[in-house]
Design a protein around this motif. Structure first.
Motif, short mmCIF file in Angstrom:
data_model
loop_
_atom_site.label_atom_id
_atom_site.label_comp_id
_atom_site.label_asym_id
_atom_site.label_seq_id
_atom_site.Cartn_x
_atom_site.Cartn_y
_atom_site.Cartn_z
N MET A 130 -8.40 -2.35 9.41
CA MET A 130 -7.24 -2.20 10.27
C MET A 130 -5.96 -2.55 9.53
O MET A 130 -4.94 -1.85 9.65
CB MET A 130 -7.40 -3.10 11.50
N GLN A 131 -6.00 -3.62 8.74
CA GLN A 131 -4.82 -4.02 7.98
C GLN A 131 -4.41 -2.92 7.00
O GLN A 131 -3.23 -2.58 6.89
CB GLN A 131 -5.12 -5.31 7.20
N GLN A 132 -5.38 -2.36 6.31
CA GLN A 132 -5.07 -1.32 5.33
C GLN A 132 -4.54 -0.06 6.01
O GLN A 132 -3.64 0.61 5.50
CB GLN A 132 -6.31 -1.01 4.50
N MET A 133 -5.08 0.27 7.18
CA MET A 133 -4.63 1.44 7.91
C MET A 133 -3.17 1.27 8.36
O MET A 133 -2.37 2.20 8.30
CB MET A 133 -5.51 1.68 9.14
N LEU A 134 -2.81 0.06 8.82
CA LEU A 134 -1.48 -0.19 9.35
C LEU A 134 -0.44 -0.35 8.26
O LEU A 134 0.72 0.03 8.43
CB LEU A 134 -1.50 -1.44 10.24
N MET A 135 -0.82 -0.91 7.12
CA MET A 135 0.15 -1.28 6.10
C MET A 135 0.30 -0.25 4.98
O MET A 135 1.31 -0.24 4.29
CB MET A 135 -0.23 -2.64 5.50
N ASN A 136 -0.68 0.61 4.79
CA ASN A 136 -0.66 1.50 3.63
C ASN A 136 -0.06 2.87 3.90
O ASN A 136 0.27 3.59 2.97
CB ASN A 136 -2.09 1.68 3.10
N GLY A 137 0.08 3.26 5.18
CA GLY A 137 0.52 4.61 5.45
C GLY A 137 -0.60 5.60 5.17
O GLY A 137 -1.68 5.23 4.71
N LYS A 138 -0.34 6.88 5.44
CA LYS A 138 -1.41 7.88 5.31
C LYS A 138 -1.87 8.04 3.87
O LYS A 138 -3.07 8.12 3.60
CB LYS A 138 -0.94 9.21 5.89
N PHE A 139 -0.92 8.11 2.93
CA PHE A 139 -1.31 8.27 1.53
C PHE A 139 -2.10 7.07 1.04
O PHE A 139 -3.13 7.21 0.37
CB PHE A 139 -0.07 8.48 0.65
N GLY A 140 -1.64 5.88 1.41
CA GLY A 140 -2.36 4.66 1.04
C GLY A 140 -3.72 4.58 1.68
O GLY A 140 -4.68 4.08 1.08
N ALA A 141 -3.84 5.10 2.93
CA ALA A 141 -5.13 5.10 3.60
C ALA A 141 -6.13 5.98 2.87
O ALA A 141 -7.31 5.63 2.73
CB ALA A 141 -4.98 5.57 5.04
N VAL A 142 -5.66 7.13 2.39
CA VAL A 142 -6.53 8.02 1.62
C VAL A 142 -6.96 7.34 0.32
O VAL A 142 -8.14 7.39 -0.07
CB VAL A 142 -5.84 9.37 1.32
N CYS A 143 -6.01 6.68 -0.35
CA CYS A 143 -6.35 5.95 -1.58
C CYS A 143 -7.34 4.83 -1.28
O CYS A 143 -8.27 4.59 -2.07
CB CYS A 143 -5.08 5.38 -2.21
N THR A 144 -7.17 4.15 -0.14
CA THR A 144 -8.09 3.10 0.25
C THR A 144 -9.49 3.65 0.44
O THR A 144 -10.48 3.04 0.00
CB THR A 144 -7.62 2.44 1.56
N ASN A 209 -8.20 7.85 -13.15
CA ASN A 209 -7.38 6.66 -13.38
C ASN A 209 -7.43 5.79 -12.13
O ASN A 209 -6.71 6.03 -11.16
CB ASN A 209 -5.94 7.07 -13.70
N LEU A 210 -8.28 4.79 -12.16
CA LEU A 210 -8.49 3.93 -10.99
C LEU A 210 -7.24 3.11 -10.68
O LEU A 210 -6.97 2.80 -9.50
CB LEU A 210 -9.68 3.01 -11.23
N GLU A 211 -6.46 2.77 -11.70
CA GLU A 211 -5.27 1.96 -11.48
C GLU A 211 -4.25 2.66 -10.61
O GLU A 211 -3.58 2.03 -9.81
CB GLU A 211 -4.64 1.57 -12.84
N ILE A 212 -4.14 3.99 -10.74
CA ILE A 212 -3.20 4.74 -9.90
C ILE A 212 -3.64 4.62 -8.43
O ILE A 212 -2.81 4.47 -7.53
CB ILE A 212 -3.13 6.21 -10.32
N ILE A 213 -4.95 4.72 -8.21
CA ILE A 213 -5.48 4.56 -6.85
C ILE A 213 -5.11 3.17 -6.32
O ILE A 213 -4.60 3.04 -5.19
CB ILE A 213 -7.01 4.73 -6.81
N ASN A 216 -1.55 2.17 -5.03
CA ASN A 216 -1.12 2.69 -3.73
C ASN A 216 -1.86 2.02 -2.56
O ASN A 216 -1.83 2.55 -1.44
CB ASN A 216 -1.33 4.20 -3.68
N ILE A 217 -2.50 0.90 -2.84
CA ILE A 217 -3.25 0.18 -1.81
C ILE A 217 -2.70 -1.24 -1.70
O ILE A 217 -2.49 -1.92 -2.71
CB ILE A 217 -4.75 0.10 -2.15
N ILE A 218 -2.47 -1.69 -0.48
CA ILE A 218 -2.16 -3.09 -0.24
C ILE A 218 -3.45 -3.80 0.09
O ILE A 218 -4.04 -3.58 1.15
CB ILE A 218 -1.15 -3.24 0.92
N PHE A 219 -3.95 -4.61 -0.83
CA PHE A 219 -5.23 -5.29 -0.64
C PHE A 219 -5.07 -6.52 0.24
O PHE A 219 -4.03 -7.17 0.22
CB PHE A 219 -5.85 -5.67 -1.98
#
Length: 219
Positions: A130-144, A209-213, A216-219
């Motif tokens: 839930m935290q990742q969904m709310l804080m990362n946005g759609k692009f971040g959610a896909v990266c997550t 490149n895992l670092e790019i992924i 874009n994620i707030i852990f």
């Protein structure tokens, strides 16, 4: 969780094992069931249906693990909390009468601790998701979601990157991320390709490149 506790418990009993084929449902959300299911082999997916009829994916599960919540220990029948569908070519699952399973839990200290850990880890996973969904946005959610796939199915291939050794469609990624259409995920996957983060070959995702992924994620 110590899977050896669960493995030892299953080895000490002769529980029936059922086999389900790909895309077959084990249980449906809201329907009553009297069993606890434990995945023996294969990959399954849990999901729920929103009020507007859209499916929202919760997680993939592979390896030896309880795949249906236990709820209270007295009710013989309970409403299934989510859908469970087989995603691999087949899946084998132990089927245990849930009242009997609770009796075993109450008389086995190690199994009690396992179940406590099971609930704790499930709660932490839900909160993190839930935290990742709310804080990362759609692009971040896909990266997550891609990172979760890496964590579960990633295989490092020397000189080629990390293979996600499991076919996951953009439509399924959309359902994990709460995105309405697969076309939106298509655009974000294309963006990740252009950034040099991933490639898609023969329907499999390769992480270049895992670092790019991770950036874009707030852990």
């Amino acid at each position: 969780m110590d899977s050896k506790v669960l493995s030892d418990y299953l080895n000490d009993h002769s529980f029936p094992v059922i086999v389900k084929g790909k895309k077959k449902y084990l249980i449906y959300e809201g329907l009553q069931d009297k069993h606890v299911y434990i995945l023996k082999s294969g990959v399954i997916k849990t999901s729920v249906i929103s009020k507007d009829g859209r499916e929202f994916n919760i997680e993939y599960i592979n390896g030896l693990e309880i795949v249906s919540l236990l709820k209270d220990e007295y009710s013989q029948f309970i409403d299934a909390p989510f859908n469970i569908r087989v995603e691999s070519e087949k899946a084998e699952l132990y089927r245990i009468d849930r009242v009997e399973f609770w009796k075993h839990i109450n008389s086995n200290f190690d199994l009690q601790n396992y179940v406590k850990d099971y609930y704790r880890i499930r709660l932490l996973h839900s909160m993190k998701k839930m935290q990742q969904m709310l804080m990362n946005g759609k692009f971040g959610a896909v990266c997550t979601q891609i990172y979760e796939l890496y964590d579960m199915f990633g295989v490092e291939v020397e000189g080629k990157g990390i293979l996600i050794d499991f076919i996951v469609t953009n439509e399924e990624i959309a359902k994990f991320c709460g995105i309405a259409s697969a076309s939106s995920v298509n655009r974000m996957m294309q963006q990740l390709k252009e950034m040099g983060a991933i490639e898609v070959k023969n329907r499999h995702i390769w992480i270049k490149n895992l670092e790019i992924i991770k950036e874009n994620i707030i852990f």
